[in-house]
Design a protein around this motif. Structure first.
Motif, PDB file in Angstrom:
ATOM      1  N   GLU A 179       6.243 -18.257  15.058  1.00  0.00           N
ATOM      2  CA  GLU A 179       7.161 -18.389  13.925  1.00  0.00           C
ATOM      3  C   GLU A 179       8.066 -17.166  13.773  1.00  0.00           C
ATOM      4  OE1 GLU A 179       3.492 -16.332  12.395  1.00  0.00           O
ATOM      5  OE2 GLU A 179       3.895 -18.054  13.690  1.00  0.00           O
ATOM      6  N   ARG A 180       7.670 -16.024  14.319  1.00  0.00           N
ATOM      7  CA  ARG A 180       8.514 -14.828  14.224  1.00  0.00           C
ATOM      8  C   ARG A 180       9.844 -15.041  14.939  1.00  0.00           C
ATOM      9  NH1 ARG A 180       5.925  -9.872  16.788  1.00  0.00           N
ATOM     10  NH2 ARG A 180       7.849  -8.920  15.993  1.00  0.00           N
ATOM     11  N   PHE A 181       9.772 -15.562  16.146  1.00  0.00           N
ATOM     12  CA  PHE A 181      10.998 -15.788  16.906  1.00  0.00           C
ATOM     13  C   PHE A 181      11.814 -16.916  16.289  1.00  0.00           C
ATOM     14  CE2 PHE A 181      13.503 -17.361  20.545  1.00  0.00           C
ATOM     15  CZ  PHE A 181      14.079 -16.171  20.955  1.00  0.00           C
ATOM     16  N   GLN A 182      11.146 -17.957  15.846  1.00  0.00           N
ATOM     17  CA  GLN A 182      11.848 -19.071  15.191  1.00  0.00           C
ATOM     18  C   GLN A 182      12.596 -18.574  13.960  1.00  0.00           C
ATOM     19  OE1 GLN A 182      11.090 -22.621  16.002  1.00  0.00           O
ATOM     20  NE2 GLN A 182      12.178 -23.617  14.342  1.00  0.00           N
ATOM     21  N   HIS A 183      11.977 -17.673  13.201  1.00  0.00           N
ATOM     22  CA  HIS A 183      12.628 -17.116  12.008  1.00  0.00           C
ATOM     23  C   HIS A 183      13.882 -16.333  12.386  1.00  0.00           C
ATOM     24  CE1 HIS A 183      13.106 -15.288   8.055  1.00  0.00           C
ATOM     25  NE2 HIS A 183      13.153 -14.108   8.644  1.00  0.00           N
ATOM     26  N   LEU A 184      13.785 -15.534  13.439  1.00  0.00           N
ATOM     27  CA  LEU A 184      14.954 -14.771  13.884  1.00  0.00           C
ATOM     28  C   LEU A 184      16.091 -15.692  14.308  1.00  0.00           C
ATOM     29  CD1 LEU A 184      13.262 -11.940  15.990  1.00  0.00           C
ATOM     30  CD2 LEU A 184      14.486 -11.668  13.837  1.00  0.00           C
ATOM     31  N   MET A 185      15.764 -16.742  15.041  1.00  0.00           N
ATOM     32  CA  MET A 185      16.773 -17.705  15.457  1.00  0.00           C
ATOM     33  C   MET A 185      17.400 -18.380  14.253  1.00  0.00           C
ATOM     34  SD  MET A 185      16.986 -17.775  18.848  1.00  0.00           S
ATOM     35  CE  MET A 185      17.659 -19.382  19.253  1.00  0.00           C
ATOM     36  N   THR A 186      16.574 -18.772  13.300  1.00  0.00           N
ATOM     37  CA  THR A 186      17.073 -19.446  12.096  1.00  0.00           C
ATOM     38  C   THR A 186      18.024 -18.548  11.321  1.00  0.00           C
ATOM     39  OG1 THR A 186      15.064 -20.785  11.910  1.00  0.00           O
ATOM     40  CG2 THR A 186      16.394 -20.515   9.917  1.00  0.00           C
ATOM     41  N   GLN A 187      17.629 -17.295  11.121  1.00  0.00           N
ATOM     42  CA  GLN A 187      18.478 -16.365  10.376  1.00  0.00           C
ATOM     43  C   GLN A 187      19.792 -16.120  11.105  1.00  0.00           C
ATOM     44  OE1 GLN A 187      16.429 -16.907   7.581  1.00  0.00           O
ATOM     45  NE2 GLN A 187      17.701 -15.128   7.124  1.00  0.00           N
ATOM     46  N   GLY A 188      19.735 -16.049  12.418  1.00  0.00           N
ATOM     47  CA  GLY A 188      20.955 -15.848  13.187  1.00  0.00           C
ATOM     48  C   GLY A 188      21.908 -17.021  13.057  1.00  0.00           C
ATOM     49  N   PHE A 189      21.383 -18.238  13.137  1.00  0.00           N
ATOM     50  CA  PHE A 189      22.230 -19.424  13.053  1.00  0.00           C
ATOM     51  C   PHE A 189      22.840 -19.599  11.665  1.00  0.00           C
ATOM     52  CE2 PHE A 189      19.600 -21.261  16.704  1.00  0.00           C
ATOM     53  CZ  PHE A 189      20.590 -20.979  17.642  1.00  0.00           C
ATOM     54  N   LYS A 190      22.209 -19.036  10.656  1.00  0.00           N
ATOM     55  CA  LYS A 190      22.760 -19.142   9.304  1.00  0.00           C
ATOM     56  C   LYS A 190      24.048 -18.338   9.134  1.00  0.00           C
ATOM     57  CE  LYS A 190      18.533 -20.337   6.813  1.00  0.00           C
ATOM     58  NZ  LYS A 190      17.510 -19.924   5.804  1.00  0.00           N
ATOM     59  N   ARG A 191      24.385 -17.519  10.127  1.00  0.00           N
ATOM     60  CA  ARG A 191      25.650 -16.787  10.104  1.00  0.00           C
ATOM     61  C   ARG A 191      26.753 -17.532  10.855  1.00  0.00           C
ATOM     62  NH1 ARG A 191      21.885 -12.400  10.749  1.00  0.00           N
ATOM     63  NH2 ARG A 191      22.195 -12.340  13.022  1.00  0.00           N
ATOM     64  N   TRP A 192      26.391 -18.675  11.430  1.00  0.00           N
ATOM     65  CA  TRP A 192      27.362 -19.473  12.159  1.00  0.00           C
ATOM     66  C   TRP A 192      28.147 -20.360  11.193  1.00  0.00           C
ATOM     67  CZ3 TRP A 192      25.836 -21.481  17.642  1.00  0.00           C
ATOM     68  CH2 TRP A 192      25.321 -20.425  18.400  1.00  0.00           C
ATOM     69  N   PRO A 193      29.288 -20.899  11.613  1.00  0.00           N
ATOM     70  CA  PRO A 193      30.069 -21.798  10.750  1.00  0.00           C
ATOM     71  C   PRO A 193      29.248 -23.005  10.292  1.00  0.00           C
ATOM     72  CG  PRO A 193      31.364 -21.124  12.638  1.00  0.00           C
ATOM     73  CD  PRO A 193      29.971 -20.645  12.898  1.00  0.00           C
ATOM     74  N   GLN A 194      29.627 -23.554   9.151  1.00  0.00           N
ATOM     75  CA  GLN A 194      28.880 -24.679   8.587  1.00  0.00           C
ATOM     76  C   GLN A 194      28.823 -25.854   9.543  1.00  0.00           C
ATOM     77  OE1 GLN A 194      27.194 -24.510   5.600  1.00  0.00           O
ATOM     78  NE2 GLN A 194      26.264 -26.372   6.415  1.00  0.00           N
ATOM     79  N   GLU A 195      29.898 -26.068  10.313  1.00  0.00           N
ATOM     80  CA  GLU A 195      29.911 -27.170  11.278  1.00  0.00           C
ATOM     81  C   GLU A 195      28.773 -27.039  12.293  1.00  0.00           C
ATOM     82  OE1 GLU A 195      33.852 -26.809   9.435  1.00  0.00           O
ATOM     83  OE2 GLU A 195      32.504 -25.356  10.404  1.00  0.00           O
ATOM     84  N   ASP A 196      28.514 -25.806  12.723  1.00  0.00           N
ATOM     85  CA  ASP A 196      27.409 -25.573  13.646  1.00  0.00           C
ATOM     86  C   ASP A 196      26.065 -25.726  12.946  1.00  0.00           C
ATOM     87  OD1 ASP A 196      28.881 -25.098  15.954  1.00  0.00           O
ATOM     88  OD2 ASP A 196      29.076 -22.955  15.570  1.00  0.00           O
ATOM     89  N   GLN A 197      25.953 -25.194  11.747  1.00  0.00           N
ATOM     90  CA  GLN A 197      24.693 -25.293  11.017  1.00  0.00           C
ATOM     91  C   GLN A 197      24.300 -26.748  10.772  1.00  0.00           C
ATOM     92  OE1 GLN A 197      23.823 -22.568   7.757  1.00  0.00           O
ATOM     93  NE2 GLN A 197      25.690 -21.420   8.223  1.00  0.00           N
TER      94      GLN A 197
END
Length: 311
Positions: A179-197
């Motif tokens: 879950e540590r890596f999944q959390h990092l990926m999730t937080q990173g993707f939350k900085r992407w444009p809404q279309e990507d999210q």
């Protein structure tokens, strides 16, 4: 996991292992074949989203993991052009005479290298989607983390490796707490444009799971491949875009105007150099949303070229 989504490998002439898998229909030299070149960082597992669409089209998809990622042996002195030999070796190994290539994001430069080096009677189509482009075109509009990465890596790849080891390498290797890596990926993707999210977190997070798996597999055994690839992207590629053979209809470029990973400005400039290549620019799509929403559009082009070459 599909019945095809299994880790396969072949041994290259220099003794390296090249890891790959298949999606769509089962591997058969007589069937239309598409080689899938993953993003950065990533592995062949990234190709899963095209599985169902390729089954419907009776297309075999072969995802290849580049050297230094996943189970593909690190190649210290590799280049973007040298990967062409790996692709050709795998095609020969599988007895595939003609094929198409789909390069997504970081796979784009390698798809273009194949266009540069593989004859048209064998490589019949190249689809380049949300591609990385030469930094010499300018990085206006690119997210700051990528600008720093592509600027720093050519001069200090060891520093890049140290940073990635610290931020991502440890969590990727932590099998007791995935879950540590999944959390990092999730937080990173939350900085992407809404279309990507919307496409990453939608559908129960299926795309998030695929991208997390692909990225984890890419770096869990070491980050030297990551640092080297960033260096390659930031340096000259070994071929010029303006010299690519683009007047025969084999190449189509897709890019979204809301992409901040690789801004559309770079694709715009690249398309001007590749006069004659078809450029499909989507004003309402971003980096990943384009890949997901226009899968059928991309595969229609690939299917058409593969069928035409078989006639």
């Amino acid at each position: 996991m599909t019945s095809q989504d299994q880790d396969l490998s072949t041994t290259l002439a220099d003794g390296r292992t090249l890891s790959y898998t298949s999606y769509g229909t089962a591997i058969d030299p007589g069937r239309p074949t598409l080689f899938y070149l993953h993003g950065f960082p990533g592995t062949h597992h990234e190709g899963l989203p095209v599985h169902e669409a390729c089954i419907k089209r009776a297309i075999t998809v072969i995802g290849i993991t580049r050297p230094g990622f996943g189970r593909s042996t690190h190649q210290k002195d590799r280049s973007i052009l040298s990967f062409v030999d790996d692709v050709v070796h795998l095609a020969d190994h599988l007895d595939i005479k003609r094929f198409a290539i789909l390069g997504i994001s970081g796979g784009g430069p390698y798809a273009l290298a194949c266009l540069h080096a593989i004859p048209a009677d064998r490589l019949v189509a190249v689809a380049v989607v949300s591609s990385v482009w030469p930094v010499s075109l300018g990085m206006v509009g690119m997210m700051m983390s990528n600008r720093i990465l592509f600027t720093l890596a050519p001069w200090a790849p060891n520093i890049v490796k140290w940073i990635v080891d610290r931020e991502l390498g440890g969590p990727a290797m932590d099998t007791e707490h995935p879950e540590r890596f999944q959390h990092l990926m999730t937080q990173g993707f939350k900085r992407w444009p809404q279309e990507d999210q919307d496409v990453i977190f939608g559908n129960g997070g299926a795309m998030l799971d695929i991208l997390t798996r692909s990225s984890r597999e890419a770096i869990k055994d070491g980050t030297q491949g990551f640092a080297l690839e960033a260096k390659l992207f930031g340096n000259p590629w070994g071929f010029a875009l303006e010299h690519l053979p683009v007047d025969d209809g084999r190449l189509v470029i897709w890019h979204g105007a809301k992409d901040i990973n690789i801004p559309v400005f770079m694709a715009d400039q690249a398309s001007k150099l590749m006069h004659g290549a078809e450029y499909r620019r989507y004003k309402d799509e971003a980096h990943l949303s384009l890949c997901v929403k226009y899968t059928d559009n991309i595969l229609d082009f690939v299917e058409g070229r593969l069928k035409a070459s078989a006639d």
